[in-house]
Design an enzyme around this catalytic site. Structure first.
Site, PDB file in Angstrom:
ATOM      1  N   ASP A 166      38.633  56.572  11.104  1.00 48.35           N
ATOM      2  CA  ASP A 166      39.140  56.582  12.479  1.00 48.35           C
ATOM      3  C   ASP A 166      37.968  56.801  13.433  1.00 48.35           C
ATOM      4  O   ASP A 166      36.869  57.160  13.016  1.00 48.35           O
ATOM      5  CB  ASP A 166      40.244  57.638  12.682  1.00 48.35           C
ATOM      6  CG  ASP A 166      39.782  59.043  12.344  1.00 48.35           C
ATOM      7  OD1 ASP A 166      38.722  59.449  12.829  1.00 48.35           O
ATOM      8  OD2 ASP A 166      40.489  59.727  11.572  1.00 48.35           O
ATOM      9  N   LYS A 189      43.126  54.706  13.738  1.00 45.04           N
ATOM     10  CA  LYS A 189      44.208  55.392  13.011  1.00 45.04           C
ATOM     11  C   LYS A 189      45.106  56.149  13.992  1.00 45.04           C
ATOM     12  O   LYS A 189      44.615  56.838  14.876  1.00 45.04           O
ATOM     13  CB  LYS A 189      43.586  56.366  11.994  1.00 45.04           C
ATOM     14  CG  LYS A 189      44.602  57.136  11.152  1.00 45.04           C
ATOM     15  CD  LYS A 189      43.935  57.865   9.994  1.00 45.04           C
ATOM     16  CE  LYS A 189      43.815  59.337  10.239  1.00 45.04           C
ATOM     17  NZ  LYS A 189      43.327  60.091   9.067  1.00 45.04           N
ATOM     18  N   ASP A 216      34.619  60.227   4.750  1.00 45.41           N
ATOM     19  CA  ASP A 216      35.547  61.082   5.503  1.00 45.41           C
ATOM     20  C   ASP A 216      35.197  62.544   5.228  1.00 45.41           C
ATOM     21  O   ASP A 216      34.515  62.847   4.250  1.00 45.41           O
ATOM     22  CB  ASP A 216      36.994  60.790   5.091  1.00 45.41           C
ATOM     23  CG  ASP A 216      37.983  61.055   6.232  1.00 45.41           C
ATOM     24  OD1 ASP A 216      37.583  61.663   7.241  1.00 45.41           O
ATOM     25  OD2 ASP A 216      39.156  60.660   6.103  1.00 45.41           O
TER      26      ASP A 216
HETATM   27  C1  R5P Z   1      41.964  63.717   9.241  1.00 45.64           C
HETATM   28  O1  R5P Z   1      41.765  63.424  10.397  1.00 45.64           O
HETATM   29  C2  R5P Z   1      40.882  63.883   8.220  1.00 45.64           C
HETATM   30  O2  R5P Z   1      39.620  63.528   8.710  1.00 45.64           O
HETATM   31  C3  R5P Z   1      41.187  63.085   6.982  1.00 45.64           C
HETATM   32  O3  R5P Z   1      41.133  61.707   7.269  1.00 45.64           O
HETATM   33  C4  R5P Z   1      42.544  63.433   6.470  1.00 45.64           C
HETATM   34  O4  R5P Z   1      42.685  64.815   6.387  1.00 45.64           O
HETATM   35  C5  R5P Z   1      42.769  62.794   5.117  1.00 45.64           C
HETATM   36  O5  R5P Z   1      44.058  63.113   4.696  1.00 45.64           O
HETATM   37  P1  R5P Z   1      44.833  62.227   3.650  1.00 45.64           P
HETATM   38  O6  R5P Z   1      43.938  62.069   2.457  1.00 45.64           O
HETATM   39  O7  R5P Z   1      46.079  63.007   3.356  1.00 45.64           O
HETATM   40  O8  R5P Z   1      45.110  60.922   4.315  1.00 45.64           O
END
Ligand code: R5P
Length: 294
Positions: A166, A189, A216
């Site tokens: 995102d 996102k 991420d």
């Molecule tokens: C959210 O903004 C974080 O940066 C991660 O993208 C998020 O926590 C990932 O979560 P999940 O694996 O449940 O999609």
């Protein structure tokens, strides 16, 4: 300075002690049959600046209590200063009031740690760095993204496309890009605050035939990476890998990510598991060595 080997991060703490040469303080810990935690410091900390290394991934609440007990015990044993090294800081994603009636959980955690005796905190890739400015003690954030990118360089993925899932994580992709030397970009996102459901789009991304690494801070349920991998496949990416600092990998997240065509999942020892292929030890040791004063 002495390093207290928190039970949630013993291996990481040992590595940090080895790199810094600081003396180790082992910890005896057990869980009583009713679920309560017990800890005992097996070393003298009087007049010392102690560094407690303790991550707080699941079981979060138990690990937070252990951390609080270690800090309080160190202070009771007359430690001069207590610094908590908490690679994964639990509750960091509830860092603001999204819906009326909510609280800011991460601030409560910080206040609790302060009350227990923590004087300073170091964490790694906290979800939003701005959170730390509201903590009741000095708090520092380190980034493990360059280490993760270096892992891929060593594996021959130099010049791979660094993708953030995102826009808010674009700085992560840019940190990776500076090591990989290729391109960087991000998906869009959206998250429904009531259901938690997310949707992603890859508008404007050109990844056809390219090797892409999705970076991420956290992989939790894997939904974000699965969604991103699907878009990358549709856009014709040749290879997709993923790297995160905190690989929580809840439930069948790993299987879902691999089933979505991701070739490898790489995490750090912030959350110890078989995907922790990168250690945070050099990053943390360097920060400890560079500290000024007490
Ligand atoms: C959210 O903004 C974080 O940066 C991660 O993208 C998020 O926590 C990932 O979560 P999940 O694996 O449940 O999609």
């Amino acid at each position: 300075m002495k390093i207290i080997l928190g039970p949630a991060s013993t291996a990481l703490a040992e590595k940090i002690a080895e790199l810094t040469g600081y003396e180790k303080v082992p910890v005896a810990c057990k869980t009583f049959s009713d679920g309560e935690n017990y800890i005992r410091l097996k070393g003298n900390v009087q007049d010392e600046h102690v560094v407690i290394v303790q991550t707080t991934c699941a079981p979060q609440d138990s690990r937070l209590m252990q951390l609080a007990f270690m800090a309080a015990t160190a202070k009771k044993s007359q430690a001069r200063k207590v610094t908590a090294i908490v690679p994964y800081l639990a509750y960091a994603r509830q860092d603001k009031i999204f819906l009326q009636g909510e609280g800011i959980s991460v601030e409560t955690v910080a206040q609790m740690l302060k009350a227990a005796g923590v004087d300073a905190l170091v964490t790694v890739n906290i979800h939003a760095e701005s959170t730390l400015s509201k903590f009741p003690f000095p708090a520092k954030n380190l980034s493990a993204i360059p280490l993760l990118a270096e892992y891929f360089v060593q594996k021959g993925c130099k010049k791979a496309f660094a993708l953030a899932p995102d826009k808010g994580a674009m700085y992560i992709a840019e940190q990776a890009q500076s090591v990989l030397g290729g391109e960087a970009g991000h998906l869009e996102k959206q998250r429904d605050r009531y259901t938690g459901q997310t949707s992603q789009t890859g508008k404007g991304l050109t990844v056809k035939g390219k090797s892409v690494i999705i970076f991420d801070d956290i992989i939790s349920t894997g939904g974000t990476i699965v969604g991103a991998a699907k878009i990358l496949r549709e856009l014709g990416a040749a290879h997709v890998h993923t790297a995160c600092v905190h690989g929580l990998l809840v439930g069948d997240a790993e299987k879902r990510i691999l089933d979505a065509g991701v070739e490898e999942i790489v995490g750090t020892d912030s959350v110890p598991s078989h995907v922790s292929k990168v250690t945070l030890a050099p990053l943390i040791a360097k920060a400890l060595k560079a500290r000024k004063g007490g």
